[in-house]
Write a protein that holds these residues in place. Structure first.
Motif, PDB file in Angstrom:
ATOM      1  N   LYS A 120       2.062 -14.565   4.231  1.00 32.55           N
ATOM      2  CA  LYS A 120       0.861 -14.326   3.454  1.00 32.55           C
ATOM      3  C   LYS A 120       0.297 -15.614   2.870  1.00 32.55           C
ATOM      4  CE  LYS A 120      -1.079 -11.581  -0.305  1.00 32.55           C
ATOM      5  NZ  LYS A 120      -0.822 -10.564  -1.356  1.00 32.55           N
ATOM      6  N   ASN A 141      -2.512  -6.724   4.054  1.00 35.52           N
ATOM      7  CA  ASN A 141      -1.309  -7.269   3.426  1.00 35.52           C
ATOM      8  C   ASN A 141      -0.105  -6.463   3.883  1.00 35.52           C
ATOM      9  OD1 ASN A 141      -2.440  -9.368   1.730  1.00 35.52           O
ATOM     10  ND2 ASN A 141      -3.337  -7.726   0.498  1.00 35.52           N
ATOM     11  N   ASP A 179       6.120 -12.366   1.401  1.00 32.35           N
ATOM     12  CA  ASP A 179       5.241 -11.303   1.862  1.00 32.35           C
ATOM     13  C   ASP A 179       4.498 -11.775   3.108  1.00 32.35           C
ATOM     14  OD1 ASP A 179       5.777  -9.376  -0.151  1.00 32.35           O
ATOM     15  OD2 ASP A 179       4.511 -10.502  -1.549  1.00 32.35           O
ATOM     16  N   ALA A 227       1.054 -11.041   6.022  1.00 27.62           N
ATOM     17  CA  ALA A 227      -0.329 -10.576   6.104  1.00 27.62           C
ATOM     18  C   ALA A 227      -0.771 -10.601   7.556  1.00 27.62           C
ATOM     19  CB  ALA A 227      -1.244 -11.439   5.249  1.00 27.62           C
TER      20      ALA A 227
END
Length: 258
Positions: free
Chosen positions: A123, A156, A169, A171
């Motif tokens: 991300k 996301n 994270d 994306a």
């Protein structure tokens, strides 16, 4: 990946139609490949790991629209594939994050005939690719990406969608390459060095960054003159400049330091 909704996010971001020829990079065991094949006319799956080929041949055996290639994507002639199928390709990839950005930039730099690139990446990197001037994520990657393509953060993907759970994270980002570059620059490789130097010292002025760059040889006074000729204040920072601003400054820089 333990959340099937992630596959849907990638598929939706690709806007896949029945006429599309999709080049999938790194199909793994073929989970995403099968989902793409249900939407696209043809899927060309390029897998570098030879040990995965027998698995893919088995998991994809029910599809006659999938072409499997055991090769390094950096060695694949994407232009030839596009010509063979008579249309630009759509690229979809779910790759290890350490190699995703180099592969994306290689495809963009080579000017491969692709209509879209849809990838799931870290991300943090996705935010930098689509960042606007003046934001905390804006940097040289934002400028370079914007030179080649329009970036759109499609979805996301939280870290709890994976097992084991990663430390970052993710994306899904969609890059739409420009048919014509938004700016014209002489020697794009040198231009990118120029842009990278502009962000070499975060929060420092462009003058200080450029004057201390090992890739260029001029004084602060000389670069202040370049900025003045380009219509910018000598206190400007790289993070405040748009792509076309960088192109204008670089043009005047090149005229003086060819």
């Amino acid at each position: 990946m333990i959340d099937e909704r992630v596959l849907e996010k990638i598929i939706n971001a690709g806007n896949i139609s029945e006429e599309d020829v999709v080049l999938e990079i790194g199909p793994g065991i073929g989970t995403l490949t099968q989902a793409i094949a249900k939407k696209a006319k043809t899927v060309i799956a390029v897998e570098i790991d030879r040990t995965l080929i027998p698995i893919l041949e088995e998991t994809l055996s029910n599809f006659d629209t999938i072409r499997l290639i055991n090769e390094d994507i950096l060695k694949v002639d994407i232009k030839a594939l596009s010509e063979e199928y008579g249309r630009p390709l759509k690229i979809i990839a779910n790759l290890p994050y350490y190699i995703t950005t180099p592969i994306i930039m290689n495809i963009l730099e080579r000017g491969c005939p692709v209509s879209e690139i849809v990838v799931m990446i870290q991300k943090e990197v996705a935010m930098r690719m689509q960042a606007e001037p003046g934001t905390k994520d804006y940097g040289s990657l934002s400028v370079v990406t914007g030179y080649y393509a329009k970036a759109y953060l499609a979805a996301n993907v939280p870290r709890n969608c994976f097992m084991p759970r990663p430390n970052v994270d993710s994306a899904v980002i969609r890059l739409t390459p420009y048919e014509e570059k938004p700016v014209e620059v002489k020697d794009s490789e040198r231009f990118f060095k120029f842009v990278k130097a502009a962000f070499s010292k975060r929060r420092k002025t462009l003058v200080n960054c450029m004057a201390s760059s090992p890739d260029f040889d001029f004084t602060k006074e000389e670069f202040c003159g370049i900025l003045k000729n380009s219509g910018f204040d000598e206190r400007i920072r790289g993070e405040a400049l748009k792509l076309d601003d960088f192109a204008e400054i670089y043009k005047n820089f090149s005229l003086k330091y060819a």
